[in-house]
Each structure stands twice: as structure tokens, then as C-alpha cells.
Enzyme design. Structure first.
Site, mmCIF file in Angstrom:
data_model
loop_
_atom_site.group_PDB
_atom_site.id
_atom_site.type_symbol
_atom_site.label_atom_id
_atom_site.label_comp_id
_atom_site.label_asym_id
_atom_site.label_seq_id
_atom_site.Cartn_x
_atom_site.Cartn_y
_atom_site.Cartn_z
ATOM 1 C CB CYS A 1 16.854 4.089 20.384
ATOM 2 S SG CYS A 1 17.865 3.290 21.644
ATOM 3 C CB CYS B 1 15.405 1.079 21.983
ATOM 4 S SG CYS B 1 15.914 2.589 22.853
#
Length: 294
Positions: free
Chosen positions: A31, A34
Site C-alpha cells: 500500500c 500507507c
């Protein structure tokens, strides 16, 4: 920052959140956003110096935990307090927005708390009662003033005086929710004064049958009479989690009564601004919503 798995979740998140707010960051190695928000959260954890605890959960590796929190996209952050999720956000928010989120929920830093105590010294109880009594005398139809006056009398343990002040509006109990809340408080005080079942007896009944809702409600009333408001709401939540509609929603109505009682008067703010919520009231409102809407 701590990496959390199913094995250490209970200790590092649930138990820890009973002493300090815990922010759970759900992420994954693939991700991109993230990787942006992760360092920001770690930076803020250091800046806030113990006012919250940051933990990270890899949603790919810990799919059971992600499912338990209903995670549908990452990054998602969930804030837990006293063992319960209270709020959250999705996406890689900028630092300023994350600070706004944290400041909305976290207790102030010690120096800020000291300043607030100095700036907001409570008014003398006697003068406050006199002011409320004058407000009711000047405008007997002012429901807000009467509610605060009766509430102040009850808090001062002047129960007979409170009943006299409440008598003119008893007929409004069915129509005005806060008057209904006062009536429920008075009922709890009367039940306690009449020698209702001891707390230990009620606990024994509940231990024998966790669905003994009458015992739970009586316990909540006894806790109300003692001014143990959050403990009373915790007991009522136990009923609501098992049977929301029990006894014509008596648990929910009593819970709402407590929220009305413990909510402080809203302070005056500049036009266009919204006064801040009392943190305890806000937390227990969210808990009620999460149970009732589940």
C-alpha cells in the site's frame, strides 16, 4: 510504535486502551499511501509524548483482526479508548488533519490542563444555585433554567427542595425529555432510599444469570443514586447488547437520562463556532450508537 498480531492484540490494544488511547493503523506492505501516513503517525506519537499509543496491524497478515474492525480499504486508523473503538479515519490524511482528529479525542497535555483549570475555575455552588433559582423565579416557563436548577439541587443532595422545584413541571415529563431524565434520577434516588436490593445481591443475581435484566437495571439505578454515572451506563450497555427492546426500551431510556444529567451546560462561544463536546458524554454517546445501530 508496536506491531500487533492476534496473539498480542488483547494486551497491546484492548487492555492498553483502558489507560491510554490507542490508535490502530491498518496497513499492508503493498500500500503506497500507507508508506506516507506511517511515518507521520510515528512522528505524532513522539510529539504527543505519551498522550496516545500507536500500534500497527498488517491487514494481509492479520485478516481476522481486519475483518473484526470491518476494514474495507487501507490505510484505515481506528482510535480505541477504554477497550472500545470511538472514532477513525481512512486514507493518508495530511499531518494537520490527523492532529485535528487526535486533539478532538485526546486529553490535553499536562500544562494545557493546568491552564484550563486556572481559566475555568468552577463557580461557587451556592452562588450558582442562587443564580438558577432567580432565573426560574423570573421565568417559570424557562425549561432549561428549571432543569439546571433541579439538577443542581440534586447534586447538592437537597432532594426535598429538588422535588418542590420539579413539581410545577411534572406534567411535562412525557413531552420534555430532560424532565423525563430528572424523573428517572428521582426514581433511582427514591429506590435507593427505600432500601432497594444491595449491590452485592444484584451482582450475585447477575453472576447466576447474565440475562437477568431486571437485576442489571436495578443495579444501574443504585449506581445512579450514588452518582456513579459511567458504571451505571456500562451496566445498561450490557442489557442493550443482549436485548435492545427489553421492557419497552427501558435500558436505552435510562442511559439517555444519564447522558442528559452528566452533560454540562454548553459554554458560550463566538458566533459560527460549535462548543466542544464533553469527552465522557461524547464517548458514551458513541458507545450507545454503536450498540443500538449494530
Amino acid at each position: 510504535m508496536i506491531d500487533v498480531t492476534l496473539q498480542n492484540f488483547e494486551n497491546e490494544v484492548i487492555n492498553a486502551s483502558k489507560s491510554v488511547p490507542v490508535l490502530v493503523d491498518f496497513w499492508a506492505t503493498w500500500c503506497g499511501p500507507c508508506k506516507v501516513i506511517g511515518p507521520l503517525l510515528e512522528k505524532l506519537e513522539a510529539q504527543y509524548a505519551g498522550r496516545f499509543k500507536l500500534v500497527k496491524i498488517d491487514s494481509d497478515q492479520e485478516q481476522q483482526l481486519a475483518a473484526a474492525f470491518g476494514i474495507r480499504s487501507i490505510p484505515t486508523c481506528i482510535l480505541l479508548m477504554d477497550g472500545q473503538p470511538v472514532d477513525g479515519f481512512m486514507g493518508a490524511l495530511p499531518e494537520g488533519k490527523i492532529k485535528e482528529f487526535l486533539d478532538k479525542h485526546l486529553p490535553p497535555a499536562e500544562e494545557e490542563e493546568e491552564e484550563l483549570l486556572e481559566q475555568e475555575a468552577p463557580a461557587d455552588a451556592g452562588s450558582q444555585l442562587e443564580r438558577l433559582e432567580q432565573a426560574v423565579a423570573a421565568d417559570p416557563a424557562n425549561d432549561d433554567a428549571r432543569f439546571e436548577y433541579v439538577k443542581a439541587l440534586l447534586l447538592a443532595d437537597r432532594i426535598d427542595d429538588a422535588k418542590v422545584a420539579f413539581a410545577p413541571v411534572i406534567g411535562k415529563v412525557a413531552a420534555v425529555r430532560r424532565f423525563d431524565s430528572l424523573q428517572r434520577w428521582l426514581d433511582a434516588l427514591d429506590a435507593a432510599a427505600a432500601g432497594a436490593a444491595a449491590l452485592s445481591d444484584l451482582d450475585a443475581r447477575i453472576a447466576a444469570d447474565r440475562r437477568d435484566f431486571d437485576a442489571r437495571h436495578r443495579k444501574a439505578q443504585l449506581l445512579m443514586a450514588r452518582g456513579q454515572w459511567t458504571q451505571a451506563m456500562d451496566e445498561l450497555l450490557e442489557i442493550l447488547m443482549r436485548d435492545k427492546a427489553w421492557n419497552e426500551e427501558l435500558a436505552r431510556r435510562t442511559y439517555i437520562a444519564i447522558l442528559d444529567i452528566i452533560e454540562p451546560p454548553r459554554p458560550k462561544v463566538a458566533e459560527g463556532q460549535i462548543p466542544p463536546d464533553d469527552p465522557t458524554v461524547a464517548t458514551y454517546r458513541r458507545r450507545l450508537s454503536s450498540v443500538v445501530l449494530s
